[in-house]
Motif scaffolding. Structure first.
Motif, PDB file in Angstrom:
ATOM      1  N   ASP A  97       0.849  -1.186   0.000  1.00  0.00           N
ATOM      2  CA  ASP A  97       0.000   0.000   0.000  1.00  0.00           C
ATOM      3  C   ASP A  97       0.890   1.243   0.000  1.00  0.00           C
ATOM      4  OD1 ASP A  97      -2.385  -1.351  -0.020  1.00  0.00           O
ATOM      5  OD2 ASP A  97      -2.671  -1.292   2.145  1.00  0.00           O
ATOM      6  N   VAL A  98       0.359   2.326  -0.531  1.00  0.00           N
ATOM      7  CA  VAL A  98       1.130   3.566  -0.619  1.00  0.00           C
ATOM      8  C   VAL A  98       0.422   4.654   0.176  1.00  0.00           C
ATOM      9  CG1 VAL A  98       2.166   5.289  -2.138  1.00  0.00           C
ATOM     10  CG2 VAL A  98       1.961   2.911  -2.901  1.00  0.00           C
ATOM     11  N   LEU A  99       1.164   5.270   1.110  1.00  0.00           N
ATOM     12  CA  LEU A  99       0.639   6.363   1.920  1.00  0.00           C
ATOM     13  C   LEU A  99       1.271   7.679   1.493  1.00  0.00           C
ATOM     14  CD1 LEU A  99       0.632   4.922   5.567  1.00  0.00           C
ATOM     15  CD2 LEU A  99      -1.350   5.420   4.151  1.00  0.00           C
ATOM     16  N   SER A 100       0.440   8.690   1.406  1.00  0.00           N
ATOM     17  CA  SER A 100       0.962  10.044   1.229  1.00  0.00           C
ATOM     18  C   SER A 100       1.034  10.687   2.605  1.00  0.00           C
ATOM     19  CB  SER A 100       0.043  10.856   0.308  1.00  0.00           C
ATOM     20  OG  SER A 100       0.500  12.183   0.199  1.00  0.00           O
ATOM     21  N   VAL A 101       2.217  11.128   2.988  1.00  0.00           N
ATOM     22  CA  VAL A 101       2.428  11.730   4.308  1.00  0.00           C
ATOM     23  C   VAL A 101       2.940  13.151   4.115  1.00  0.00           C
ATOM     24  CG1 VAL A 101       3.634  11.563   6.513  1.00  0.00           C
ATOM     25  CG2 VAL A 101       2.948   9.481   5.298  1.00  0.00           C
ATOM     26  N   LYS A 102       2.208  14.116   4.629  1.00  0.00           N
ATOM     27  CA  LYS A 102       2.592  15.517   4.517  1.00  0.00           C
ATOM     28  C   LYS A 102       2.622  16.141   5.912  1.00  0.00           C
ATOM     29  CE  LYS A 102       2.832  15.223   0.133  1.00  0.00           C
ATOM     30  NZ  LYS A 102       2.967  13.771   0.222  1.00  0.00           N
ATOM     31  N   VAL A 103       3.629  16.967   6.138  1.00  0.00           N
ATOM     32  CA  VAL A 103       3.783  17.650   7.421  1.00  0.00           C
ATOM     33  C   VAL A 103       3.572  19.143   7.200  1.00  0.00           C
ATOM     34  CG1 VAL A 103       5.343  18.170   9.329  1.00  0.00           C
ATOM     35  CG2 VAL A 103       5.376  15.901   8.265  1.00  0.00           C
ATOM     36  N   LEU A 104       2.659  19.735   7.964  1.00  0.00           N
ATOM     37  CA  LEU A 104       2.347  21.153   7.863  1.00  0.00           C
ATOM     38  C   LEU A 104       2.720  21.838   9.175  1.00  0.00           C
ATOM     39  CD1 LEU A 104      -1.224  20.758   6.313  1.00  0.00           C
ATOM     40  CD2 LEU A 104       0.932  21.039   5.093  1.00  0.00           C
ATOM     41  N   SER A 105       3.432  22.953   9.073  1.00  0.00           N
ATOM     42  CA  SER A 105       3.815  23.695  10.278  1.00  0.00           C
ATOM     43  C   SER A 105       4.042  25.156   9.916  1.00  0.00           C
ATOM     44  CB  SER A 105       5.074  23.105  10.913  1.00  0.00           C
ATOM     45  OG  SER A 105       6.220  23.418  10.152  1.00  0.00           O
ATOM     46  N   ILE A 106       4.196  25.979  10.964  1.00  0.00           N
ATOM     47  CA  ILE A 106       4.441  27.404  10.733  1.00  0.00           C
ATOM     48  C   ILE A 106       5.877  27.652  10.298  1.00  0.00           C
ATOM     49  CG2 ILE A 106       2.632  28.125  12.329  1.00  0.00           C
ATOM     50  CD1 ILE A 106       4.779  28.538  14.454  1.00  0.00           C
TER      51      ILE A 106
ATOM     52  N   LEU B 256      -0.299   7.596  14.581  1.00  0.00           N
ATOM     53  CA  LEU B 256       1.001   7.055  14.988  1.00  0.00           C
ATOM     54  C   LEU B 256       2.149   7.903  14.441  1.00  0.00           C
ATOM     55  CD1 LEU B 256       2.679   4.848  16.336  1.00  0.00           C
ATOM     56  CD2 LEU B 256       2.478   3.509  14.210  1.00  0.00           C
ATOM     57  N   ILE B 257       2.033   8.327  13.190  1.00  0.00           N
ATOM     58  CA  ILE B 257       3.071   9.182  12.602  1.00  0.00           C
ATOM     59  C   ILE B 257       3.121  10.525  13.325  1.00  0.00           C
ATOM     60  CG2 ILE B 257       3.792  10.364  10.497  1.00  0.00           C
ATOM     61  CD1 ILE B 257       2.410   8.094   8.921  1.00  0.00           C
ATOM     62  N   GLN B 258       1.964  11.049  13.689  1.00  0.00           N
ATOM     63  CA  GLN B 258       1.918  12.309  14.437  1.00  0.00           C
ATOM     64  C   GLN B 258       2.638  12.171  15.771  1.00  0.00           C
ATOM     65  OE1 GLN B 258      -0.023  15.513  13.623  1.00  0.00           O
ATOM     66  NE2 GLN B 258       1.623  15.973  15.064  1.00  0.00           N
ATOM     67  N   THR B 259       2.420  11.056  16.465  1.00  0.00           N
ATOM     68  CA  THR B 259       3.074  10.829  17.751  1.00  0.00           C
ATOM     69  C   THR B 259       4.590  10.786  17.592  1.00  0.00           C
ATOM     70  OG1 THR B 259       1.151   9.601  18.557  1.00  0.00           O
ATOM     71  CG2 THR B 259       3.241   9.252  19.707  1.00  0.00           C
ATOM     72  N   ASN B 260       5.066  10.105  16.556  1.00  0.00           N
ATOM     73  CA  ASN B 260       6.513  10.040  16.311  1.00  0.00           C
ATOM     74  C   ASN B 260       7.073  11.392  15.894  1.00  0.00           C
ATOM     75  OD1 ASN B 260       7.697   7.009  16.207  1.00  0.00           O
ATOM     76  ND2 ASN B 260       5.547   6.986  15.626  1.00  0.00           N
ATOM     77  N   LEU B 261       6.303  12.160  15.145  1.00  0.00           N
ATOM     78  CA  LEU B 261       6.774  13.470  14.695  1.00  0.00           C
ATOM     79  C   LEU B 261       6.920  14.449  15.858  1.00  0.00           C
ATOM     80  CD1 LEU B 261       7.405  15.415  12.301  1.00  0.00           C
ATOM     81  CD2 LEU B 261       4.962  15.972  12.288  1.00  0.00           C
ATOM     82  N   ASN B 262       6.045  14.329  16.850  1.00  0.00           N
ATOM     83  CA  ASN B 262       6.070  15.258  17.976  1.00  0.00           C
ATOM     84  C   ASN B 262       7.389  15.209  18.752  1.00  0.00           C
ATOM     85  OD1 ASN B 262       3.495  16.120  17.343  1.00  0.00           O
ATOM     86  ND2 ASN B 262       2.494  14.739  18.799  1.00  0.00           N
ATOM     87  N   ARG B 263       8.135  14.174  18.575  1.00  0.00           N
ATOM     88  CA  ARG B 263       9.425  14.069  19.263  1.00  0.00           C
ATOM     89  C   ARG B 263      10.494  14.932  18.589  1.00  0.00           C
ATOM     90  NH1 ARG B 263      10.565   7.740  19.561  1.00  0.00           N
ATOM     91  NH2 ARG B 263      10.255   8.061  17.324  1.00  0.00           N
ATOM     92  N   TYR B 264      10.249  15.356  17.353  1.00  0.00           N
ATOM     93  CA  TYR B 264      11.257  16.113  16.606  1.00  0.00           C
ATOM     94  C   TYR B 264      10.845  17.542  16.315  1.00  0.00           C
ATOM     95  CZ  TYR B 264      13.117  11.438  15.785  1.00  0.00           C
ATOM     96  OH  TYR B 264      13.606  10.165  15.954  1.00  0.00           O
ATOM     97  N   ILE B 265       9.533  17.773  16.211  1.00  0.00           N
ATOM     98  CA  ILE B 265       9.074  19.106  15.862  1.00  0.00           C
ATOM     99  C   ILE B 265       7.739  19.370  16.561  1.00  0.00           C
ATOM    100  CG2 ILE B 265       8.020  18.178  13.771  1.00  0.00           C
ATOM    101  CD1 ILE B 265       8.441  20.876  12.436  1.00  0.00           C
ATOM    102  N   THR B 266       7.608  20.578  17.092  1.00  0.00           N
ATOM    103  CA  THR B 266       6.365  20.954  17.776  1.00  0.00           C
ATOM    104  C   THR B 266       5.498  21.813  16.860  1.00  0.00           C
ATOM    105  OG1 THR B 266       7.424  22.909  18.729  1.00  0.00           O
ATOM    106  CG2 THR B 266       7.441  20.870  20.046  1.00  0.00           C
ATOM    107  N   ASP B 267       4.240  21.902  17.193  1.00  0.00           N
ATOM    108  CA  ASP B 267       3.287  22.709  16.430  1.00  0.00           C
ATOM    109  C   ASP B 267       3.249  22.318  14.956  1.00  0.00           C
ATOM    110  OD1 ASP B 267       2.710  24.173  18.754  1.00  0.00           O
ATOM    111  OD2 ASP B 267       4.386  25.553  18.375  1.00  0.00           O
ATOM    112  N   ALA B 268       3.310  21.023  14.707  1.00  0.00           N
ATOM    113  CA  ALA B 268       3.223  20.510  13.334  1.00  0.00           C
ATOM    114  C   ALA B 268       2.069  19.519  13.242  1.00  0.00           C
ATOM    115  CB  ALA B 268       4.523  19.851  12.921  1.00  0.00           C
TER     116      ALA B 268
END
Length: 272
Positions: free
Chosen positions: A70-79, A138-150
């Motif tokens: 399966d293919v997931l599109s993952v995009k990160v949005l932040s200020i 789950l991806i959001q939880t892992n991302l929170n360890r590297y960048i905030t407000d995303a």
């Protein structure tokens, strides 16, 4: 009466009743096998349905669980665009950056055989067996360890179905609705033809490394309660022709052949 006129009348008179009766018989068969009743064409029939009162059916929708390939599109949005750009393959502000399925596939993350996707900075994240919504969380939880407000926006972009058989526009179609159903899939193919069999529509579904074949009756209103009413990625829908349609097509061929034989016999007698 001249001799020529007598010979022509003598030769052709025995053939005319035979040819006329044959044509009448074939026309009768063609009419009989071509008749299509309303009962053969209408979807979702049944006594449970009322004209002025809604009929409730229990939904058996089950969210799709992610599988290998399966293919997931993952995009990160932040200020902070510079910070979020390291997680994005393409610009996340351009409608997921793509317009055609091929580009979407190239810009997504493919789930490997172990059930992981490999994200920049974050590394491998196991999403096998999760729904697309659970994978996003789950991806959001892992991302929170590297960048905030995303914010992470993740979508399944490999949701494709194929529709074959007696439909107006067979082919494969991409679905952008996780709750798309069988009738919506058929409508994308232009609906069934008049000669299609609505009693035995075949649905071929992938289950891990195996395939399932299910027969569905489009005339049964209980179809909406079936666990196979809602489409899943890589579903194949095959619509077979009705027996009456096959008989009609065969009769048309037979009529053409007999017509050629009759014409040949007539020409043979003329020139003989």
């Amino acid at each position: 009466m001249s001799t020529a006129h007598y010979l022509v009348q003598t030769r052709f008179t025995p053939l005319q009743p035979y040819m006329r009766n044959t044509v009448y018989f074939l026309l009768f068969l063609l009419f009989a096998t071509s008749c299509v009743t309303k009962k053969e064409l209408v979807y979702l029939q049944g006594e449970r349905l009322n004209r002025n009162t809604p009929t409730d059916f229990q939904s058996n929708f089950t969210a799709y669980k992610l599988q290998p390939n399966d293919v997931l599109s993952v995009k990160v949005l932040s200020i902070d665009p510079e910070m979020s750009s390291m997680f994005n393959i393409i610009n996340p502000n351009s409608a997921f950056g793509v317009s055609d399925p091929g580009s979407m596939y190239m810009s997504g993350y493919t789930i490997d055989t172990e059930g992981n996707i490999n994200l920049p900075v974050i590394g491998k994240v196991k999403v096998l067996g999760l729904t697309p919504t659970q994978a996003q969380e789950l991806i959001q939880t892992n991302l929170n360890r590297y960048i905030t407000d995303a914010t992470v926006v993740s979508k399944l972009i490999s949701f494709k179905i194929s529709v074959l058989g007696d439909v107006k526009n067979p082919g494969h179609f991409y679905i952008y609705n996780e709750r798309a159903n069988l009738l919506e899939g058929l409508s994308m193919a232009g609906d069934l033809t008049q000669g299609a069999n609505r009693d035995n529509v075949k649905l071929i579904r992938q289950k891990g490394e195996n395939s399932q074949i299910i027969l569905l009756d489009l005339k049964d209103p209980n179809l909406v309660q079936s666990p196979y009413y809602y489409l899943m990625p890589n579903d194949v829908i095959y619509v077979e022709p009705r027996q009456t349609q096959l008989k009609r097509d065969n009769l048309i061929v037979l009529t053409t052949i007999l017509g050629l034989i009759s014409t040949g016999s007539l020409l043979y007698n003329v020139f003989k």
